[in-house]
Design an enzyme around this catalytic site. Structure first.
Site, PDB file in Angstrom:
ATOM      1  N   SER A 142     -49.401  -9.491   7.566  1.00  0.00           N
ATOM      2  CA  SER A 142     -48.739 -10.711   7.107  1.00  0.00           C
ATOM      3  C   SER A 142     -47.570 -10.960   8.058  1.00  0.00           C
ATOM      4  CB  SER A 142     -48.207 -10.477   5.688  1.00  0.00           C
ATOM      5  OG  SER A 142     -47.231 -11.436   5.340  1.00  0.00           O
ATOM      6  N   TYR A 155     -44.166  -5.301  -0.844  1.00  0.00           N
ATOM      7  CA  TYR A 155     -45.107  -6.002   0.040  1.00  0.00           C
ATOM      8  C   TYR A 155     -44.684  -5.871   1.498  1.00  0.00           C
ATOM      9  CZ  TYR A 155     -48.253  -9.914   1.371  1.00  0.00           C
ATOM     10  OH  TYR A 155     -49.230 -10.708   1.923  1.00  0.00           O
TER      11      TYR A 155
HETATM   12  P1  NAD Z   1     -56.690 -13.454  -3.169  1.00  0.00           P
HETATM   13  O1  NAD Z   1     -55.949 -13.140  -4.422  1.00  0.00           O
HETATM   14  O2  NAD Z   1     -57.309 -14.803  -3.012  1.00  0.00           O
HETATM   15  O3  NAD Z   1     -57.833 -12.371  -2.926  1.00  0.00           O
HETATM   16  C1  NAD Z   1     -57.570 -10.995  -3.019  1.00  0.00           C
HETATM   17  C2  NAD Z   1     -58.844 -10.260  -3.415  1.00  0.00           C
HETATM   18  O4  NAD Z   1     -58.545  -8.865  -3.434  1.00  0.00           O
HETATM   19  C3  NAD Z   1     -59.342 -10.628  -4.820  1.00  0.00           C
HETATM   20  O5  NAD Z   1     -60.731 -10.948  -4.773  1.00  0.00           O
HETATM   21  C4  NAD Z   1     -59.100  -9.352  -5.621  1.00  0.00           C
HETATM   22  O6  NAD Z   1     -60.058  -9.138  -6.658  1.00  0.00           O
HETATM   23  C5  NAD Z   1     -59.183  -8.281  -4.557  1.00  0.00           C
HETATM   24  N1  NAD Z   1     -58.492  -7.047  -4.937  1.00  0.00           N
HETATM   25  C6  NAD Z   1     -57.268  -6.921  -5.503  1.00  0.00           C
HETATM   26  N2  NAD Z   1     -57.016  -5.623  -5.745  1.00  0.00           N
HETATM   27  C7  NAD Z   1     -58.087  -4.914  -5.306  1.00  0.00           C
HETATM   28  C8  NAD Z   1     -58.419  -3.546  -5.286  1.00  0.00           C
HETATM   29  N3  NAD Z   1     -57.587  -2.608  -5.775  1.00  0.00           N
HETATM   30  N4  NAD Z   1     -59.606  -3.173  -4.755  1.00  0.00           N
HETATM   31  C9  NAD Z   1     -60.458  -4.108  -4.266  1.00  0.00           C
HETATM   32  N5  NAD Z   1     -60.207  -5.419  -4.279  1.00  0.00           N
HETATM   33  C10 NAD Z   1     -59.037  -5.815  -4.795  1.00  0.00           C
HETATM   34  O7  NAD Z   1     -55.645 -13.164  -1.998  1.00  0.00           O
HETATM   35  P2  NAD Z   1     -55.565 -13.623  -0.462  1.00  0.00           P
HETATM   36  O8  NAD Z   1     -54.431 -14.546  -0.345  1.00  0.00           O
HETATM   37  O9  NAD Z   1     -56.888 -14.001   0.062  1.00  0.00           O
HETATM   38  O10 NAD Z   1     -55.073 -12.249   0.190  1.00  0.00           O
HETATM   39  C11 NAD Z   1     -55.916 -11.415   0.970  1.00  0.00           C
HETATM   40  C12 NAD Z   1     -55.047 -10.582   1.883  1.00  0.00           C
HETATM   41  O11 NAD Z   1     -54.315 -11.442   2.748  1.00  0.00           O
HETATM   42  C13 NAD Z   1     -54.000  -9.715   1.153  1.00  0.00           C
HETATM   43  O12 NAD Z   1     -53.909  -8.464   1.786  1.00  0.00           O
HETATM   44  C14 NAD Z   1     -52.718 -10.495   1.345  1.00  0.00           C
HETATM   45  O13 NAD Z   1     -51.589  -9.678   1.299  1.00  0.00           O
HETATM   46  C15 NAD Z   1     -52.955 -11.054   2.732  1.00  0.00           C
HETATM   47  N6  NAD Z   1     -52.118 -12.222   3.049  1.00  0.00           N
HETATM   48  C16 NAD Z   1     -52.183 -13.341   2.290  1.00  0.00           C
HETATM   49  C17 NAD Z   1     -51.381 -14.422   2.624  1.00  0.00           C
HETATM   50  C18 NAD Z   1     -51.388 -15.682   1.825  1.00  0.00           C
HETATM   51  O14 NAD Z   1     -50.474 -16.501   2.020  1.00  0.00           O
HETATM   52  N7  NAD Z   1     -52.370 -15.925   0.942  1.00  0.00           N
HETATM   53  C19 NAD Z   1     -50.527 -14.349   3.737  1.00  0.00           C
HETATM   54  C20 NAD Z   1     -50.499 -13.189   4.479  1.00  0.00           C
HETATM   55  C21 NAD Z   1     -51.310 -12.130   4.140  1.00  0.00           C
END
Ligand code: NAD
Length: 260
Positions: A142, A155
């Site tokens: 991130s 985080y």
């Molecule tokens: P999201 O909530 O849309 O999807 C996350 C997925 O992870 C979900 O399907 C959930 O069921 C699964 N999950 C959660 N805990 C789990 C576990 N213990 N084991 C297996 N699966 C699990 O979130 P997203 O925004 O797509 O985030 C995905 C990644 O991207 C994360 O690591 C997040 O930190 C990172 N990220 C997101 C953003 C953002 O702005 N959305 C920015 C930077 C980084």
């Protein structure tokens, strides 16, 4: 960039960023394992993207549980014959100031982001090394792998930690042509972020509109969210890059919020 018949495991791929990476990898010719805590959503995603069931599979996996991770990776190898790409992407967000951050939530955050990355890496590297055809490990970091924000102690700590893990895997994996890199997105409007907007508004005592404009996008060059496809295209590039020239790196995809 093509991934013809490469096998990719993507954790947290039933939603958001991981789901779009699965779509883009399939379109590039890969076979894709959609690993997620939510197995119903993972199976539905696999069926949506590949109704034949030949190139996509749902895999039940809590990335914090070693037995589930190992069993899930073995199921992928049994169906697709190996592992070439790991995208360690599963993640959640819990926001609160340090003084109010419960120890239980701190441990939960580090477990999902760091234990999950370690366990899936360990399970996949064994196969990548034994196969002798190299591999690509991609961590979903991130901007918070580089920067800090209020309310996000666990985080930010975990996302910085992934950069360290990627550098070690890059060094250890090199002799097997296994590369490791980190993608560092800015804010992407997924369920993870939608949930945060009202939570941050409450914690910071500002409107939801101000959370978006003054907190999330204030430092970008154009006030725009990063999209799931922006991130997926970088994940495709890293998965297909053919040499160790690009390893141990972190690539920020954030509309200029953070510039290295
Ligand atoms: P999201 O909530 O849309 O999807 C996350 C997925 O992870 C979900 O399907 C959930 O069921 C699964 N999950 C959660 N805990 C789990 C576990 N213990 N084991 C297996 N699966 C699990 O979130 P997203 O925004 O797509 O985030 C995905 C990644 O991207 C994360 O690591 C997040 O930190 C990172 N990220 C997101 C953003 C953002 O702005 N959305 C920015 C930077 C980084």
């Amino acid at each position: 960039m093509m991934l013809t018949d490469k096998v990719a495991v993507i954790t947290g791929a039933a939603s958001g960023i991981g789901k779009d990476i699965a779509k883009v990898y399939l379109a590039a010719g890969a076979k894709v394992a959609i690993a997620d805590l939510n197995i119903d959503a993972a199976n539905a995603t696999a069926l949506e993207f590949d109704p034949s069931g030949e190139r996509a599979m749902g895999v039940a996996m809590d990335v914090t549980q070693e037995d589930q991770v190992n069993a899930g990776i073995e199921a992928v190898v049994a169906k697709f014959g190996g592992i070439d790409i790991l995208v360690s992407n599963a993640g959640i967000q819990i926001v609160a100031p340090v003084v109010d951050y419960s120890f239980a939530n701190w441990k939960k955050m580090l477990a999902i982001h760091l234990d999950g990355a370690f366990l899936t890496t360990k399970a996949c590297l064994k196969h990548m090394y034994a196969q002798g055809r190299g591999g690509s490990v991609i961590y979903m970091g991130s901007v918070h792998s580089k920067e800090a924000s209020k309310l996000k102690s666990a985080y930010v700590t975990a996302k910085h930690g992934l950069v360290g893990l990627a550098k070690v895997v890059a060094k250890e994996g090199a002799e097997h042509d296994v590369r490791a890199n980190v993608i560092c997105p800015g804010f992407v409007r997924t369920p993870l972020v939608e949930k945060q907007i009202p939570e941050q508004a409450k914690e910071l005592g500002i409107s939801e509109d101000d959370v978006v404009k003054k907190v999330m996008l204030a430092e970008t060059v154009d006030g725009e969210f990063t999209t799931v496809d922006d991130v997926a295209q970088v994940a495709l590039f890293l998965a297909g890059f053919p040499s160790n020239a690009l390893t141990g790196q972190s690539i920020v995809v954030s509309h200029g919020w953070f510039m290295q």
